[in-house]
Write a protein that holds these residues in place. Structure first.
Motif, short mmCIF file in Angstrom:
data_model
loop_
_atom_site.label_atom_id
_atom_site.label_comp_id
_atom_site.label_asym_id
_atom_site.label_seq_id
_atom_site.Cartn_x
_atom_site.Cartn_y
_atom_site.Cartn_z
N VAL A 78 0.83 -1.21 0.00
CA VAL A 78 0.00 0.00 0.00
C VAL A 78 0.87 1.25 0.00
N VAL A 79 1.85 1.29 0.89
CA VAL A 79 2.74 2.46 0.99
C VAL A 79 3.51 2.65 -0.31
N ALA A 80 4.06 1.57 -0.84
CA ALA A 80 4.85 1.65 -2.07
C ALA A 80 4.01 2.10 -3.26
N LEU A 81 2.79 1.56 -3.37
CA LEU A 81 1.91 1.94 -4.49
C LEU A 81 1.54 3.41 -4.43
N VAL A 82 1.34 3.93 -3.22
CA VAL A 82 1.01 5.35 -3.07
C VAL A 82 2.22 6.23 -3.34
N VAL A 83 3.33 5.92 -2.69
CA VAL A 83 4.53 6.74 -2.82
C VAL A 83 5.10 6.70 -4.24
N LEU A 84 5.06 5.52 -4.85
CA LEU A 84 5.67 5.36 -6.17
C LEU A 84 4.70 5.57 -7.33
N SER A 85 3.47 5.98 -7.03
CA SER A 85 2.49 6.18 -8.10
C SER A 85 2.95 7.18 -9.16
N PRO A 86 3.64 8.29 -8.81
CA PRO A 86 4.14 9.19 -9.86
C PRO A 86 5.19 8.51 -10.74
N VAL A 87 6.03 7.70 -10.12
CA VAL A 87 7.06 6.97 -10.89
C VAL A 87 6.38 5.97 -11.82
N MET A 88 5.39 5.26 -11.32
CA MET A 88 4.69 4.27 -12.13
C MET A 88 3.97 4.92 -13.30
N LEU A 89 3.39 6.09 -13.06
CA LEU A 89 2.71 6.82 -14.14
C LEU A 89 3.72 7.23 -15.21
N ALA A 90 4.89 7.73 -14.77
CA ALA A 90 5.91 8.15 -15.72
C ALA A 90 6.43 6.96 -16.53
N VAL A 91 6.66 5.83 -15.86
CA VAL A 91 7.12 4.63 -16.55
C VAL A 91 6.07 4.14 -17.55
N ALA A 92 4.81 4.17 -17.14
CA ALA A 92 3.72 3.74 -18.02
C ALA A 92 3.68 4.59 -19.29
N MET A 93 3.87 5.88 -19.14
CA MET A 93 3.87 6.78 -20.30
C MET A 93 5.05 6.48 -21.22
N LEU A 94 6.21 6.23 -20.64
CA LEU A 94 7.40 5.91 -21.43
C LEU A 94 7.24 4.58 -22.17
N VAL A 95 6.67 3.59 -21.48
CA VAL A 95 6.44 2.29 -22.12
C VAL A 95 5.49 2.45 -23.30
N ALA A 96 4.43 3.23 -23.11
CA ALA A 96 3.46 3.45 -24.19
C ALA A 96 4.12 4.12 -25.39
N MET A 97 5.02 5.06 -25.12
CA MET A 97 5.68 5.78 -26.21
C MET A 97 6.75 4.93 -26.90
N ARG A 98 7.51 4.18 -26.11
CA ARG A 98 8.64 3.43 -26.66
C ARG A 98 8.26 2.05 -27.20
N LEU A 99 7.32 1.38 -26.53
CA LEU A 99 6.98 0.00 -26.88
C LEU A 99 5.53 -0.18 -27.33
N GLY A 100 4.71 0.83 -27.10
CA GLY A 100 3.31 0.71 -27.47
C GLY A 100 2.48 0.07 -26.37
N ARG A 101 1.28 -0.26 -26.74
CA ARG A 101 0.35 -0.87 -25.79
C ARG A 101 0.19 -2.36 -26.08
N PRO A 102 -0.20 -3.15 -25.07
CA PRO A 102 -0.52 -2.75 -23.69
C PRO A 102 0.73 -2.37 -22.90
N VAL A 103 0.54 -1.51 -21.94
CA VAL A 103 1.65 -1.05 -21.10
C VAL A 103 2.02 -2.12 -20.07
N ILE A 104 1.02 -2.83 -19.56
CA ILE A 104 1.23 -3.86 -18.55
C ILE A 104 1.30 -5.23 -19.21
N PHE A 105 2.35 -5.97 -18.86
CA PHE A 105 2.52 -7.35 -19.31
C PHE A 105 1.86 -8.26 -18.28
N VAL A 106 0.95 -9.09 -18.72
CA VAL A 106 0.22 -10.00 -17.82
C VAL A 106 0.47 -11.44 -18.27
#
Length: 197
Positions: free
Chosen positions: A12-40
């Protein structure tokens, strides 16, 4: 029970604190590798139960026409950097919160490996898999499969909150040093059963 409560609190703490980092990484993944951003991908968890592992995508899609088949072909410089910093692992915190994983434990591997384990190696599934583990801080992908599994079972036999704390500290050092990201001569790691294990 205490370990589970600590896992939930940390997630919970990590998801809240790192949410800006995760958003930035998600945007970079979308730009560099396309979608989907999350690998499942399905992975076996505690007692071999299957769950859906979540990570940030770090590879391009398989494209036989373009020759993008192997990990080496599909892993871009951006993807390598994402893996070397372990930022691709951040979505796995959701798996920790759900109870699929723990912060510390044997890494969840491919479902196709399940029938290949010896009875001793299969003991790695006696605990929840982890985002990091004893094998990861002892060499990561630079280790042979046999050594990895031995360390996984060693963790199962000696698990404690004290050992978890040591592994977390060692993980931070390993990530900063970017050690053991790939096996020698490989983009990532050879599959279990292909020349080793």
């Amino acid at each position: 029970m205490l370990k589970r409560l600590l896992d939930m609190a940390a997630a919970v703490v990590a998801l809240v604190v790192l949410s800006p980092v995760m958003l930035a990484v998600a945007m970079l993944v979308a730009m560099r590798l396309g979608r989907p951003v999350i690998f499942v991908q399905p992975r076996p968890g505690r007692d071999g139960r299957i769950f859906l592992l979540r990570k940030f995508r770090s590879m391009r899609d398989v494209d036989e026409a373009s020759g993008l088949i192997s990990d080496a072909d599909r892993l871009t410089p951006f993807g390598r950097k994402l893996r070397s910093t372990s930022l691709d692992e951040l979505p796995s915190l959701w798996n920790v919160l759900r109870g699929d994983m723990s912060v510390v434990g044997p890494r969840p591997l491919l479902v196709e490996y399940l029938p290949k384990y010896t009875p001793v190696q299969a003991r790695r599934h006696e605990v929840r898999p982890g985002i990091t583990g004893l094998a990861q801080v002892s060499g990561r992908n630079a280790l042979s499969w046999e050594d990895k599994f031995a360390l996984d079972v060693e963790y199962v036999d000696n698990r404690s909150l004290k050992l978890d704390a040591r592994i977390i500290i060692a993980t931070i050092r390993s990530v900063v040093a970017r050690e053991g990201i790939s096996a020698e001569g490989q983009a990532t790691m050879t599959k279990f059963g292909e020349g080793d294990g």
